[in-house]
Scaffold this active site. Structure first.
Site, mmCIF file in Angstrom:
data_model
loop_
_atom_site.group_PDB
_atom_site.id
_atom_site.type_symbol
_atom_site.label_atom_id
_atom_site.label_comp_id
_atom_site.label_asym_id
_atom_site.label_seq_id
_atom_site.Cartn_x
_atom_site.Cartn_y
_atom_site.Cartn_z
ATOM 1 N N SER A 1 0.799 -1.224 0.000
ATOM 2 C CA SER A 1 0.000 0.000 0.000
ATOM 3 C C SER A 1 0.834 1.278 0.000
ATOM 4 C CB SER A 1 -0.975 -0.003 1.181
ATOM 5 O OG SER A 1 -0.266 0.197 2.367
ATOM 6 N N LYS B 1 -5.857 3.342 9.305
ATOM 7 C CA LYS B 1 -4.940 4.297 8.688
ATOM 8 C C LYS B 1 -5.445 5.729 8.840
ATOM 9 C CE LYS B 1 -2.951 1.153 5.308
ATOM 10 N NZ LYS B 1 -3.022 0.687 3.911
#
Ligand code: ADP
Length: 811
Positions: free
Chosen positions: A696, A739
């Site tokens: 990611s 996140k």
């Protein structure tokens, strides 16, 4: 020579002539292991050539033969010096030639004689002899008479001991009235050794000879008596231990009769009672009874009996049929959950639904709950609250680092120090067979050659098979179907998939600053005040102080460190109170540093100006979401790529993909292709405390790289997450909620997310969405358009790492 049946010899001899005189030169035959006495009949088996010749010579003449013993029976062809001198003149009574040349003969001792000279030695021994006269008399003196009586008695004794005595033998013994003849008869029947027998024959004086025989008899009687004594002692020893056993059994019987118990029976009785009270299922009871019977037979101090005792202790203490009664009152359960936990509405709802189903159908084989989230978000305390709400016992074990199946299922009893597995241990600790059983760190379960613990775990968890969960130590199955298992994990990725399939995962992603403030005020501070023995009136926390602790003394998704720091503050105050100060104490922003030392994290320090070659990514780790910085710079070299920092394999690959994308699109960025020929590209990801991996960070790496190439700074308030393809497409990622919370803690205002993750935005708390703008994108151009600022005129800027002043503590 050997024993021969006298009757199958062919008689070749006519009537004996007793008056015949003995020739002084005779054929001689040495014999190996016998001494022939006067009057003794001896069957012989003759094979040696010289001896056969001697017999033939004797037969051809008057059948006299001198028989004498050789000194060493092992010698095949003895010379004169190997043969005794004194022997017996014998007569051959019968003889038979065998087809193989050997001869069977029956001989009788006639008279004692001594060899004077060897006349012939080669094909046959021929010797000159000298007869030895023995004085015989009718007057036997008293001494001789006494000696003879003695010898007769001893002989009878020995023969009796040997079981060879008969009345015939008795009458033969009494009929002989000459000491010399008695000595010879007894000696020839005494089974003497050759040298002893020879010693007897060589004594000429009859009285002395009888004395010698008497001595030998005496020794023989002693020996036989000793032998008999030893035998009877051995018998005694055996019967003594049998006697002891019977005595002990009698003592026990007496105790029983008196209604008293000896120590051992007392122990056995106690176990019997315990086994009964444990109300085991049939198979278990049978095994316990069996082991108890074994214990009864064992020596109480033996090592084995202590193994059996340990086993029985486990058996009787397990909650085979002990269970608590469920009290499921949904309203009450809700208030218990609310009382201990702020927020978490969806999770509480799910738990209440779960409980409702249990209430309506007690035997439901519902899903196994698995709480997934960073440390300190309340997984354990939720489990505990569920147990409280149902009034069940609560136990918790950690599976972290378990690699051995035996940890789950126990070691077989043959191992020294074997124990049941953790599940059975947990149940014993709970004392009921239906506790809420929490297993932590299921994501950290290992597997190696010692077996796969996850398959054993599956057997324990799977409602289809856990009624028969077998533990190696118990060697029995235990019914786990009433246990309510709850698992916890930090991340769901590493949970073995066979387990994951059977679980319902409930994510707890962490708390925002605002939520933390409320939880601190409503839960953590009151609890710490109470635990440190302070009165509520004596201490007061200002809003600013709480915010300061959250932002500059902790950096976490959960609440563990926050609670610890608040605990430290309370403790410091407790000390001042204990030292006599009155208070009340106000914990303000200003007093924090005094109590807790300098701040551990500076969230504001990241808010420097935007820089070239420095982008902000977002990582999802076991402690929740975090920002991650990617640095890129061009240095003199040959067009190679250097990767540093603690990068996992997947992350290194996405760095390569990012570089390939950048190279493929150089013209678009108005950069000359030639730039790659004399520059190396260095990408560095400062490690922080936790190694990171995953795809990611792809778009963050590409952004840092292109920023370095184009010398356009990356906007410091923008963070990004997404995988990159070679063609610049942005692919979706996991853990968006965590996140987002990490980005919020780092003061980020814009987060670039993959288009495909747009659907996950519903899970993001509203207050987070208020503070952060989420921009979904589908390709790299869009990312660059948002993240890159216009190039600034050159002022010799170099990118520098933005790091916390102190490393975060490892989770
Ligand atoms: P985990 O098991 O997830 O690591 P814990 O259950 O040990 O976390 O929680 C850490 C501490 O935080 C506990 O004291 C717990 O009571 C508290 N806590 C966690 N979540 C909440 C919440 N939502 N409301 C109140 N306290 C909470």
């Amino acid at each position: 020579m050997g024993e021969t049946d006298k009757d199958d010899l062919i008689s070749i001899i006519e009537e004996d002539d007793p008056e015949a005189t003995i020739p002084m030169v005779l054929p001689m035959m040495p014999v190996r292991d016998v001494v022939i006495f006067t009057d003794m009949l001896l069957p012989l088996f003759v094979g040696r050539e010289k001896s056969v010749n001697a017999i033939e010579e004797a037969i051809a003449k008057d059948r006299y033969l001198f028989v004498v013993t050789q000194k060493d029976p092992g010698v095949e062809n003895p010379g004169p010096e190997e043969i005794y001198q004194l022997g017996t003149v014998s007569r051959i009574l019968r003889m038979l030639k065998l087809p193989d040349g050997r001869v069977k003969a029956l001989v009788q001792g006639i008279a004692k004689a001594r060899i004077v000279k060897y006349v012939r030695k080669r094909s046959v021994f021929r010797v000159r002899i000298e007869l030895i006269e023995e004085p015989e008399s009718d007057d036997i003196d008293i001494e001789s008479e006494a000696l003879m009586r003695n010898v007769r008695e001893y002989s009878e004794k020995i023969l009796t001991l040997r079981g060879e005595y008969t009345s015939e033998v008795g009458s033969i013994l009494t009929s002989i009235d000459q000491p010399g003849r008695l000595a010879d008869l007894v000696a020839s029947n005494l089974r003497l050794k050759i040298d002893e027998a020879q010693a007897v024959i060589e004594i000429i004086d009859p009285f002395q000879r009888l004395k010698k025989v008497n001595d030998l008899l005496f020794r023989e009687v002693e020996l036989s008596a000793m032998q008999a004594k030893i035998q009877s002692e051995v018998k005694d020893e055996i019967s003594k231990s049998q006697k002891d056993y019977f005595l002990r059994e009698q003592v026990r019987a007496i105790h029983r009769e008196l209604g008293e118990l000896d120590e051992r029976s007392q122990e056995v009785e106690e176990y019997k009672g315990k086994i009964k009270r444990a109300r085991m299922p049939q198979a278990a009871k049978a095994e316990a009874d069996k082991q108890l019977r074994r214990l009864e037979q064992m020596h109480p101090d033996s090592a084995e009996s202590s193994v059996v005792r340990t086993y029985l202790d486990w058996m009787v203490e397990l909650p085979w049929s002990k269970s608590t009664t469920d009290v499921i009152d949904i309203k009450k359960a809700k208030s218990v959950l609310d009382q201990d936990h702020f927020g978490l509405e969806r999770i509480k709802d799910r738990i209440l639904e779960f409980l409702s189903v249990r209430k309506l159908n007690a035997n439901t084989k519902g899903p196994i709950l698995c709480f997934v989230g960073p440390p300190g978000v309340g997984k354990t305390s939720l489990g505990r609250a569920i147990a409280n709400a149902m009034k069940r016992k609560f136990i918790r074990i950690s599976l972290g680092g378990i690699r051995d199946e035996a940890e789950i299922r126990g070691h077989r009893r043959t191992y020294i120090g074997a124990l049941p597995g953790r599940i059975i241990q947990g149940l014993k600790q709970a004392g009921s067979n239906n506790p809420v059983f929490m297993m932590d760190e299921i994501d950290k379960l290992g597997a190696d050659f010692r077996g796969d613990p996850s398959s054993a775990l599956l057997e324990a968890l799977d409602p289809e098979q856990n009624a028969e969960f077998s533990d190696h130590y118990l060697n029995l199955s235990f019914d786990l179907s009433k246990v309510m298992f709850i698992l916890t994990a930090n991340i769901s990725d590493t949970i073995p998939s066979a387990l994951l399939d059977r679980m319902e995962v409930i994510n707890l992603s962490g708390y925002t600053e605002d939520e933390k403030k409320v939880i601190a005020k409503t839960h953590l501070i009151p609890r710490q005040i109470k635990e440190n023995g302070i009165k509520v009136k004596q201490i007061h926390f200002s809003e600013g102080a709480i915010a300061l602790v959250i932002n500059e003394y902790t950096s976490e998704a959960g609440l563990r460190n926050l609670e610890r720091e608040l605990g430290t503050l309370c403790r410091k105050v407790a000390r001042r109170i204990a030292e006599g100060e009155k208070g009340p104490f106000l914990i303000s922003r200003q007093s924090i540093e005094k109590y807790l030392g300098p701040p551990k994290y500076y969230p504001e320090m990241d808010k420097e100006e935007s820089q070239v070659g420095l982008s902000t990514g977002l990582a999802w780790t076991q402690v929740g979401g975090e920002v991650l910085y990617v640095e890129a710079s061009l240095i003199n070299g040959k067009g190679e790529m250097i990767l540093t920092g603690q990068l996992g394999e997947v992350m290194q690959e996405s760095a390569r993909a990012a570089l390939s994308y950048a190279r493929a699109n150089v013209t678009q960025f108005k950069v000359k292709d030639a730039i790659f020929e004399n520059r190396d590209i260095h990408i560095h990801v400062p490690a922080g405390a936790i190694p990171k991996d995953g795809p990611s960070a792809g778009i963050a790496m590409a952004t840092a790289l292109i920023s370095a190439l184009t010398e356009r700074p990356v906007n410091k308030d923008v963070a990004m997450t997404g995988e990159i393809t070679l063609r610049g497409r942005v692919l979706p990622i996991g853990g968006l909620k965590e996140k987002a919370l990490g980005a919020l803690r780092a003061g980020i205002t814009t987060v670039i997310i993959p288009q495909k993750n747009k659907k996950d935005l519903v899970e993001i708390p509203k207050n987070v969405k208020r503070k952060i703008k989420f921009i979904p994108v589908s390709n790299m151009d869009e990312v660059l358009a948002i993240a890159l600022e216009p190039a600034v005129p050159k002022r010799g800027r170099t990118p520098s790492a933005r790091k916390p002043v102190a490393k975060k503590p490892a989770p």
